[in-house]
Scaffold this motif. Structure first.
Motif, PDB file in Angstrom:
ATOM      1  N   ILE A   1      42.253 -16.047  37.627  1.00  0.00           N
ATOM      2  CA  ILE A   1      43.379 -16.705  38.289  1.00  0.00           C
ATOM      3  C   ILE A   1      44.261 -17.338  37.220  1.00  0.00           C
ATOM      4  CG2 ILE A   1      44.061 -18.557  39.873  1.00  0.00           C
ATOM      5  CD1 ILE A   1      41.382 -18.159  41.301  1.00  0.00           C
ATOM      6  N   THR A   2      45.543 -17.060  37.266  1.00  0.00           N
ATOM      7  CA  THR A   2      46.465 -17.651  36.302  1.00  0.00           C
ATOM      8  C   THR A   2      46.832 -19.068  36.738  1.00  0.00           C
ATOM      9  OG1 THR A   2      48.483 -16.908  37.412  1.00  0.00           O
ATOM     10  CG2 THR A   2      47.428 -15.363  35.870  1.00  0.00           C
ATOM     11  N   HIS A   3      47.380 -19.839  35.799  1.00  0.00           N
ATOM     12  CA  HIS A   3      47.819 -21.191  36.141  1.00  0.00           C
ATOM     13  C   HIS A   3      48.905 -21.152  37.214  1.00  0.00           C
ATOM     14  CE1 HIS A   3      45.718 -22.477  32.464  1.00  0.00           C
ATOM     15  NE2 HIS A   3      45.741 -23.688  32.989  1.00  0.00           N
ATOM     16  N   THR A   4      49.805 -20.193  37.110  1.00  0.00           N
ATOM     17  CA  THR A   4      50.878 -20.073  38.102  1.00  0.00           C
ATOM     18  C   THR A   4      50.313 -19.772  39.483  1.00  0.00           C
ATOM     19  OG1 THR A   4      52.449 -19.300  36.430  1.00  0.00           O
ATOM     20  CG2 THR A   4      52.971 -18.817  38.737  1.00  0.00           C
ATOM     21  N   GLU A   5      49.347 -18.871  39.536  1.00  0.00           N
ATOM     22  CA  GLU A   5      48.719 -18.541  40.822  1.00  0.00           C
ATOM     23  C   GLU A   5      48.014 -19.761  41.407  1.00  0.00           C
ATOM     24  OE1 GLU A   5      47.593 -13.801  40.454  1.00  0.00           O
ATOM     25  OE2 GLU A   5      46.281 -15.288  39.505  1.00  0.00           O
ATOM     26  N   TYR A   6      47.344 -20.523  40.542  1.00  0.00           N
ATOM     27  CA  TYR A   6      46.631 -21.698  41.040  1.00  0.00           C
ATOM     28  C   TYR A   6      47.600 -22.756  41.549  1.00  0.00           C
ATOM     29  CZ  TYR A   6      43.248 -25.429  41.531  1.00  0.00           C
ATOM     30  OH  TYR A   6      42.465 -26.432  42.056  1.00  0.00           O
ATOM     31  N   GLU A   7      48.708 -22.943  40.846  1.00  0.00           N
ATOM     32  CA  GLU A   7      49.702 -23.920  41.287  1.00  0.00           C
ATOM     33  C   GLU A   7      50.235 -23.565  42.671  1.00  0.00           C
ATOM     34  OE1 GLU A   7      52.620 -24.035  38.241  1.00  0.00           O
ATOM     35  OE2 GLU A   7      51.400 -25.232  36.861  1.00  0.00           O
ATOM     36  N   GLN A   8      50.456 -22.283  42.905  1.00  0.00           N
ATOM     37  CA  GLN A   8      50.911 -21.851  44.229  1.00  0.00           C
ATOM     38  C   GLN A   8      49.811 -22.048  45.267  1.00  0.00           C
ATOM     39  OE1 GLN A   8      52.019 -17.792  43.370  1.00  0.00           O
ATOM     40  NE2 GLN A   8      54.088 -18.354  42.735  1.00  0.00           N
TER      41      GLN A   8
END
Length: 285
Positions: free
Chosen positions: A45-52
């Protein structure tokens, strides 16, 4: 119209559109940055995906269990890395470790009764059940500087969870009248959002919503939500106004006022743009 009532009308809309709580289920997560990154890497999981994934805009999907398994597994990973453990070595709930109030513990146990045995799904549901039971309580969470500043400015209406909410006396009146608790109401609302047939939800939970709306004097002569009144006292974007009108029109043939109120709540949760509503409301506050 008094400022107090105006804030309370906003609070009811907040309840209808975001299931009554503005805290986030992951607010209590306190693992180290190393553990956080390790969990992301383990589950690709990327940081961007987690933020979303953890955004407030995505909270309704979390409550409705609409997410990929990898995100549930990441939550399990984070839960296992917390300094305050909730799980046994076997990955099951430990009430002693949970250290919840008797009411919250009972609510969580009831919520977890039909939990999936698969570890990722189990841990994710535990986090959701704890959130719905208001555990950990808001006063055990560290508020941000932004929340602390707002609390000073709006002390009369500001709660520890960072949100405007229904007045305590109205909550007490309606829960007592319907012989329910706020935690149990949130569970029933969660069940309904997840697809539980309304015939399996007791009428008193539906009447709780009606009681709250009556207490705020925002219903018309037929005990239906007056959308024009709401738009007068608290800004609603054109799209949200239209969505509320359509919800109302679709329920005109519902003669049971309690059932109407609960169905209206579900319709608004599904169709209102919560982020848009909250953003415009914050500007007015």
């Amino acid at each position: 119209m008094s400022a107090q009532r105006k804030y309370f009308v906003y609070a009811l809309l907040l309840m209808l559109s975001s299931a009554a709580q503005c805290r986030h289920p992951f607010d209590f997560f306190d693992e180290s940055i190393e553990d956080f990154v390790d969990c992301l890497l383990k589950h690709n999981i990327t940081h961007t995906e987690y933020e979303q994934f953890e955004s407030y805009e995505n909270k309704q999907n979390l409550l409705a269990n609409k997410l990929e398994l990898k995100y549930k597994c990441n939550v399990d990973c984070q839960l296992q890395r917390q300094p305050m453990k909730w799980l046994t070595a076997a990955g099951r709930l430990d009430l002693q470790l949970l250290n919840a109030t008797d009411e919250a513990a009972a609510s969580i146990v009831d919520c977890m009764a039909n939990a999936d045995a698969e570890q990722c799904a189990y841990s994710f549901k535990l986090v959701m059940c704890a959130y719905l039971a208001n555990h950990p309580p808001p006063d055990e969470l560290e508020p941000s500087n932004y929340e602390a500043e707002d609390a000073e400015e709006t002390d009369e209406f500001y709660l520890d969870d960072g949100c405007f909410n229904l007045p305590n006396d109205l909550i007490a009146k309606c829960t007592t009248q319907q012989n329910i608790t706020s935690d149990n109401f949130r569970h029933k609302l969660y069940d309904a959002q997840a697809g539980t047939p309304l015939v399996n939800i007791s009428l008193n939970y539906m009447c709780y919503v009606l009681c709250a709306a009556q207490g705020l004097n925002i219903l018309d002569a037929n005990a239906h939500v007056d959308v024009d009144l709401l738009s007068e006292v608290e800004y609603m974007s054109p799209s949200n106004y239209d969505a509320a009108v359509q919800c109302n029109l679709g329920l005109q043939q519902e003669h049971d006022t309690c059932v109407y109120a609960f169905k209206m709540l579900l319709c608004l949760i599904k169709n209102l743009n919560t982020a848009e509503f909250l953003n415009t409301s914050e500007k007015k506050l």
